[in-house]
Scaffold this motif. Sequence first.
Motif, short mmCIF file in Angstrom:
data_model
loop_
_atom_site.label_atom_id
_atom_site.label_comp_id
_atom_site.label_asym_id
_atom_site.label_seq_id
_atom_site.Cartn_x
_atom_site.Cartn_y
_atom_site.Cartn_z
N PRO A 44 0.82 -1.21 0.00
CA PRO A 44 0.00 0.00 0.00
C PRO A 44 0.86 1.26 0.00
O PRO A 44 1.94 1.29 0.60
CB PRO A 44 -0.82 -0.11 1.28
CG PRO A 44 -0.06 -1.05 2.14
CD PRO A 44 0.70 -1.96 1.23
N TYR A 45 0.38 2.26 -0.68
CA TYR A 45 1.07 3.55 -0.73
C TYR A 45 0.87 4.25 0.60
O TYR A 45 -0.21 4.24 1.16
CB TYR A 45 0.47 4.40 -1.86
CG TYR A 45 1.09 5.75 -1.99
CD1 TYR A 45 2.34 5.93 -2.53
CD2 TYR A 45 0.41 6.87 -1.54
CE1 TYR A 45 2.91 7.17 -2.65
CE2 TYR A 45 0.97 8.14 -1.65
CZ TYR A 45 2.22 8.28 -2.20
OH TYR A 45 2.77 9.52 -2.31
N GLN A 46 1.94 4.82 1.13
CA GLN A 46 1.85 5.51 2.41
C GLN A 46 2.29 6.96 2.25
O GLN A 46 3.30 7.24 1.63
CB GLN A 46 2.75 4.83 3.45
CG GLN A 46 2.33 3.42 3.78
CD GLN A 46 3.27 2.79 4.78
OE1 GLN A 46 4.29 3.35 5.15
NE2 GLN A 46 2.93 1.60 5.23
N LEU A 47 1.50 7.85 2.80
CA LEU A 47 1.86 9.26 2.81
C LEU A 47 2.81 9.53 3.96
O LEU A 47 2.74 8.87 5.00
CB LEU A 47 0.62 10.13 2.97
CG LEU A 47 -0.35 10.13 1.80
CD1 LEU A 47 -1.59 10.95 2.15
CD2 LEU A 47 0.31 10.69 0.57
N GLY A 48 3.68 10.48 3.78
CA GLY A 48 4.58 10.84 4.86
C GLY A 48 5.75 11.63 4.32
O GLY A 48 5.81 11.97 3.14
N GLN A 49 6.67 11.95 5.18
CA GLN A 49 7.86 12.68 4.81
C GLN A 49 9.08 11.98 5.37
O GLN A 49 9.03 11.39 6.45
CB GLN A 49 7.82 14.11 5.36
CG GLN A 49 6.78 14.98 4.72
CD GLN A 49 6.84 16.39 5.26
OE1 GLN A 49 7.05 16.60 6.44
NE2 GLN A 49 6.65 17.36 4.38
N VAL A 50 10.16 12.07 4.63
CA VAL A 50 11.43 11.57 5.12
C VAL A 50 11.94 12.58 6.14
O VAL A 50 11.96 13.78 5.86
CB VAL A 50 12.43 11.41 3.95
CG1 VAL A 50 13.80 10.98 4.46
CG2 VAL A 50 11.91 10.44 2.92
N PRO A 51 12.31 12.14 7.33
CA PRO A 51 12.76 13.10 8.34
C PRO A 51 14.04 13.80 7.91
O PRO A 51 14.89 13.23 7.23
CB PRO A 51 13.00 12.23 9.58
CG PRO A 51 13.14 10.85 9.08
CD PRO A 51 12.36 10.76 7.81
N ALA A 52 14.16 15.06 8.30
CA ALA A 52 15.37 15.84 7.98
C ALA A 52 16.54 15.25 8.75
O ALA A 52 16.41 14.90 9.92
CB ALA A 52 15.16 17.30 8.37
N PRO A 53 17.70 15.11 8.10
CA PRO A 53 18.85 14.56 8.81
C PRO A 53 19.34 15.50 9.90
O PRO A 53 19.28 16.72 9.76
CB PRO A 53 19.91 14.39 7.71
CG PRO A 53 19.48 15.27 6.60
CD PRO A 53 17.99 15.44 6.72
N VAL A 54 19.80 14.92 10.97
CA VAL A 54 20.30 15.69 12.11
C VAL A 54 21.78 15.35 12.27
O VAL A 54 22.17 14.19 12.23
CB VAL A 54 19.53 15.31 13.40
CG1 VAL A 54 20.10 16.04 14.60
CG2 VAL A 54 18.06 15.60 13.23
N VAL A 84 22.86 16.29 3.62
CA VAL A 84 22.97 17.76 3.60
C VAL A 84 22.22 18.31 4.80
O VAL A 84 21.09 17.91 5.08
CB VAL A 84 22.40 18.33 2.29
CG1 VAL A 84 22.43 19.85 2.31
CG2 VAL A 84 23.16 17.80 1.09
N ALA A 85 22.86 19.22 5.52
CA ALA A 85 22.26 19.88 6.67
C ALA A 85 22.88 21.27 6.78
O ALA A 85 23.82 21.61 6.06
CB ALA A 85 22.48 19.08 7.95
N ASP A 86 22.34 22.10 7.69
CA ASP A 86 22.88 23.44 7.90
C ASP A 86 24.35 23.36 8.29
O ASP A 86 24.76 22.47 9.04
CB ASP A 86 22.09 24.18 8.97
CG ASP A 86 20.68 24.52 8.53
OD1 ASP A 86 20.45 24.62 7.30
OD2 ASP A 86 19.81 24.67 9.40
N CYS A 87 25.14 24.32 7.78
CA CYS A 87 26.56 24.37 8.14
C CYS A 87 26.71 24.76 9.61
O CYS A 87 25.89 25.46 10.17
CB CYS A 87 27.28 25.40 7.27
SG CYS A 87 27.41 24.92 5.54
#
Length: 93
Positions: A44-54, A84-87
């Motif tokens: 089944p297709y699932q909605l969501g977002q990939v968490p931002a890397p920390v 990729v994340a904030d410098c």
Amino acid sequence: MHRASILVALFGALLGMSGCTSSNGQLPPVFGAVFGLESAETSPYQLGQVPAPVVEPGDTVIGQSATSPGRCVYRRAGTSRRFVADCPEGYDL
């Protein structure tokens, strides 16, 4: 000799495919997605977002992101995975 190697390869492929069924006798979802087999399982297709890397302790800055100003490319500690994340504060190349 060439014909024998083809038969061995075909037998190996069939033997390998026989182990690619799930407990209900259907092929895994990848067979439907890649080869278009209708007899494969569906997921089944699932909605969501990939968490931002920390950024975690031990991660190293490789350099600045070419496509995102103010963001840096990091390598995860102990792996070859990059993200990729904030410098960090005061980072300048």
